[in-house]
Design a protein around this motif. Structure first.
Motif, PDB file in Angstrom:
ATOM      1  N   LEU A  93       0.831  -1.200   0.000  1.00 24.24           N
ATOM      2  CA  LEU A  93       0.000   0.000   0.000  1.00 24.24           C
ATOM      3  C   LEU A  93       0.868   1.253   0.000  1.00 24.24           C
ATOM      4  O   LEU A  93       0.616   2.194  -0.767  1.00 24.24           O
ATOM      5  N   ASP A  94       1.900   1.289   0.833  1.00 25.75           N
ATOM      6  CA  ASP A  94       2.770   2.464   0.876  1.00 25.75           C
ATOM      7  C   ASP A  94       3.497   2.668  -0.447  1.00 25.75           C
ATOM      8  O   ASP A  94       3.733   3.795  -0.876  1.00 25.75           O
ATOM      9  N   ARG A  95       3.830   1.580  -1.122  1.00 28.76           N
ATOM     10  CA  ARG A  95       4.480   1.695  -2.436  1.00 28.76           C
ATOM     11  C   ARG A  95       3.509   2.337  -3.438  1.00 28.76           C
ATOM     12  O   ARG A  95       3.896   3.228  -4.194  1.00 28.76           O
ATOM     13  N   PHE A  96       2.274   1.893  -3.446  1.00 31.15           N
ATOM     14  CA  PHE A  96       1.272   2.499  -4.326  1.00 31.15           C
ATOM     15  C   PHE A  96       1.062   3.971  -3.973  1.00 31.15           C
ATOM     16  O   PHE A  96       0.955   4.826  -4.850  1.00 31.15           O
ATOM     17  N   LEU A  97       0.985   4.268  -2.678  1.00 28.29           N
ATOM     18  CA  LEU A  97       0.755   5.643  -2.240  1.00 28.29           C
ATOM     19  C   LEU A  97       1.877   6.566  -2.704  1.00 28.29           C
ATOM     20  O   LEU A  97       1.622   7.698  -3.138  1.00 28.29           O
ATOM     21  N   VAL A  98       3.114   6.099  -2.633  1.00 29.20           N
ATOM     22  CA  VAL A  98       4.244   6.915  -3.089  1.00 29.20           C
ATOM     23  C   VAL A  98       4.124   7.216  -4.581  1.00 29.20           C
ATOM     24  O   VAL A  98       4.303   8.360  -5.019  1.00 29.20           O
ATOM     25  N   LEU A  99       3.815   6.201  -5.365  1.00 24.54           N
ATOM     26  CA  LEU A  99       3.682   6.389  -6.812  1.00 24.54           C
ATOM     27  C   LEU A  99       2.565   7.372  -7.148  1.00 24.54           C
ATOM     28  O   LEU A  99       2.696   8.191  -8.063  1.00 24.54           O
ATOM     29  N   ILE A 100       1.469   7.312  -6.407  1.00 23.50           N
ATOM     30  CA  ILE A 100       0.332   8.192  -6.654  1.00 23.50           C
ATOM     31  C   ILE A 100       0.614   9.605  -6.149  1.00 23.50           C
ATOM     32  O   ILE A 100       0.330  10.599  -6.824  1.00 23.50           O
ATOM     33  N   GLU A 101       1.191   9.713  -4.953  1.00 29.77           N
ATOM     34  CA  GLU A 101       1.528  11.023  -4.392  1.00 29.77           C
ATOM     35  C   GLU A 101       2.514  11.759  -5.297  1.00 29.77           C
ATOM     36  O   GLU A 101       2.429  12.977  -5.472  1.00 29.77           O
ATOM     37  N   ASP A 102       3.468  11.022  -5.867  1.00 30.22           N
ATOM     38  CA  ASP A 102       4.466  11.646  -6.743  1.00 30.22           C
ATOM     39  C   ASP A 102       3.826  12.292  -7.956  1.00 30.22           C
ATOM     40  O   ASP A 102       4.325  13.303  -8.465  1.00 30.22           O
ATOM     41  N   LYS A 103       2.726  11.718  -8.438  1.00 31.35           N
ATOM     42  CA  LYS A 103       2.014  12.276  -9.599  1.00 31.35           C
ATOM     43  C   LYS A 103       0.989  13.329  -9.178  1.00 31.35           C
ATOM     44  O   LYS A 103       0.270  13.862 -10.025  1.00 31.35           O
ATOM     45  N   GLU A 104       0.933  13.614  -7.858  1.00 38.97           N
ATOM     46  CA  GLU A 104      -0.012  14.599  -7.312  1.00 38.97           C
ATOM     47  C   GLU A 104      -1.458  14.235  -7.659  1.00 38.97           C
ATOM     48  O   GLU A 104      -2.273  15.082  -8.029  1.00 38.97           O
ATOM     49  N   ILE A 105      -1.733  12.943  -7.551  1.00 34.77           N
ATOM     50  CA  ILE A 105      -3.082  12.404  -7.720  1.00 34.77           C
ATOM     51  C   ILE A 105      -3.624  12.098  -6.329  1.00 34.77           C
ATOM     52  O   ILE A 105      -2.917  11.546  -5.484  1.00 34.77           O
ATOM     53  N   ASP A 106      -4.868  12.478  -6.074  1.00 34.80           N
ATOM     54  CA  ASP A 106      -5.463  12.241  -4.753  1.00 34.80           C
ATOM     55  C   ASP A 106      -5.755  10.753  -4.561  1.00 34.80           C
ATOM     56  O   ASP A 106      -6.462  10.149  -5.377  1.00 34.80           O
ATOM     57  N   PRO A 107      -5.244  10.141  -3.484  1.00 39.16           N
ATOM     58  CA  PRO A 107      -5.547   8.727  -3.241  1.00 39.16           C
ATOM     59  C   PRO A 107      -6.744   8.529  -2.324  1.00 39.16           C
ATOM     60  O   PRO A 107      -6.990   9.321  -1.414  1.00 39.16           O
ATOM     61  N   VAL A 108      -7.493   7.475  -2.583  1.00 37.90           N
ATOM     62  CA  VAL A 108      -8.542   6.996  -1.690  1.00 37.90           C
ATOM     63  C   VAL A 108      -8.235   5.529  -1.425  1.00 37.90           C
ATOM     64  O   VAL A 108      -8.086   4.747  -2.364  1.00 37.90           O
ATOM     65  N   ILE A 109      -8.091   5.156  -0.156  1.00 36.72           N
ATOM     66  CA  ILE A 109      -7.783   3.774   0.194  1.00 36.72           C
ATOM     67  C   ILE A 109      -9.083   3.004   0.401  1.00 36.72           C
ATOM     68  O   ILE A 109      -9.953   3.432   1.159  1.00 36.72           O
ATOM     69  N   CYS A 110      -9.193   1.899  -0.307  1.00 34.97           N
ATOM     70  CA  CYS A 110     -10.409   1.079  -0.224  1.00 34.97           C
ATOM     71  C   CYS A 110     -10.002  -0.349   0.142  1.00 34.97           C
ATOM     72  O   CYS A 110      -9.305  -1.012  -0.626  1.00 34.97           O
ATOM     73  N   ILE A 111     -10.401  -0.782   1.328  1.00 34.50           N
ATOM     74  CA  ILE A 111     -10.104  -2.147   1.763  1.00 34.50           C
ATOM     75  C   ILE A 111     -11.305  -3.028   1.426  1.00 34.50           C
ATOM     76  O   ILE A 111     -12.404  -2.805   1.920  1.00 34.50           O
ATOM     77  N   SER A 112     -11.079  -4.009   0.573  1.00 29.21           N
ATOM     78  CA  SER A 112     -12.164  -4.858   0.072  1.00 29.21           C
ATOM     79  C   SER A 112     -12.199  -6.207   0.798  1.00 29.21           C
ATOM     80  O   SER A 112     -11.325  -6.525   1.603  1.00 29.21           O
ATOM     81  N   LYS A 113     -13.225  -6.976   0.474  1.00 32.84           N
ATOM     82  CA  LYS A 113     -13.408  -8.342   0.992  1.00 32.84           C
ATOM     83  C   LYS A 113     -13.505  -8.393   2.521  1.00 32.84           C
ATOM     84  O   LYS A 113     -13.055  -9.362   3.149  1.00 32.84           O
ATOM     85  N   MET A 114     -14.099  -7.364   3.114  1.00 31.10           N
ATOM     86  CA  MET A 114     -14.218  -7.352   4.574  1.00 31.10           C
ATOM     87  C   MET A 114     -15.120  -8.475   5.090  1.00 31.10           C
ATOM     88  O   MET A 114     -15.041  -8.863   6.258  1.00 31.10           O
TER      89      MET A 114
END
Length: 293
Positions: A93-114
């Motif tokens: 998740l942190d790896r994805f967040l870094v890639l998204i933050e670097d592009k200045e795209i707003d992230p929304v974290i969605c945890i599935s299969k609860m």
């Protein structure tokens, strides 16, 4: 000349949305000459004598672009991570967040299969939800089976171009089907042999969800930090960046420098140790990256 937005790219054709009409276009040879490829999400100028025989003439400036998956002008990324099957991973998740933050795209974290979470894992997942919410990220817990959290997700998708991203098998297509059953996107279960999901989405396409457009993608095929410099990495960790403003030395990498406010905050429990651990892992990865010529 008419203008529109590319909503699908497939087999050398670009499908341009102009109002309520979709025009099938090819790219002009000038794009190949200039080594520019039209991307889904691009705002373009085109010409067409009929709906199936058009040409993309110009690509307007992009506010951002992703390479893998190939898409441009994204407003936000819905990062879908399953609670189980595959297990929730803060490192990924942190790896994805870094890639998204670097592009200045707003992230929304969605945890599935609860709906599949065993009782003994509930408390751990709830703690992760609190951690990322405290950093400032929107965190939604969902189930495409029980529809829990689906109504809370819908408002995030309105009037925006969103990309659903996450490792294969986490249920991205299932979530989109739960939001809009008419989509009937193909889904597949986890491969019992490989322990990961089988790819079901083969190309990038923007799909209408309410007043927004959502990209169902084949997923990120590269999670390397090819374009991120060591000095920029902390910007992609909002909790570390904010604390790092109090470091003694400007340009502190929060590594071996003395009187580092970030290291002090980790020791004091103000920054979660796993977040700092991932930051250091990524920093080392960037430092060891071979230079490109």
């Amino acid at each position: 000349m008419p203008e529109g937005k590319i909503i699908k790219a497939l087999s050398g054709f670009y499908y341009v949305l102009d109002g309520k009409d979709t025009i099938q276009c090819r790219g002009r040879g000038v794009f190949r000459k200039n080594k520019v490829t039209p991307l889904v999400g691009d705002y373009v100028v085109y010409q067409a004598e009929n709906p199936t025989d058009g040409y993309v003439l110009e690509i307007n400036d992009r506010k951002n672009e992703l390479v893998r998956p190939p898409i441009a002008n994204v407003d936000q990324a819905v990062l879908v991570f399953s609670a189980v099957e595959p297990d929730f991973s803060t490192a990924l998740l942190d790896r994805f967040l870094v890639l998204i933050e670097d592009k200045e795209i707003d992230p929304v974290i969605c945890i599935s299969k609860m709906d599949l979470v065993p009782d003994e894992k509930q408390a751990e997942l709830e703690e992760y939800v609190r951690d990322y919410t405290a950093i400032g990220y929107p965190v939604l817990v969902t189930s495409s089976v029980t529809s829990d959290g689906i109504e809370k997700l819908k408002p995030y998708l309105q009037d925006k171009i969103s990309v659903f991203a996450g490792q294969s098998g986490v249920g991205k297509s299932s979530l989109l089907n739960a939001i809009n059953p008419d989509l009937e996107l193909k889904t597949n279960d986890i491969s019992s042999h490989l322990g990961r999901g089988k790819h079901t989405t083969r190309h990038v396409e923007l799909i209408h969800i309410g007043t927004g457009l959502v990209a169902d993608t084949p997923g990120f095929s590269s999670l390397e930090f090819m374009d991120i410099e060591a000095e920029r990495l902390s910007y992609c960790f909002p909790d570390i960046y904010e604390t790092g403003e109090n470091c003694k030395f400007r340009g502190c990498l929060h590594d071996k420098e003395p009187k580092c406010a970030v290291k002090e905050a980790v020791e004091a429990g103000e920054i979660r140790p796993y977040r700092y651990k991932h930051y250091m892992q990524f920093l080392e990865e960037i430092k060891e990256r071979k230079p490109r010529y």
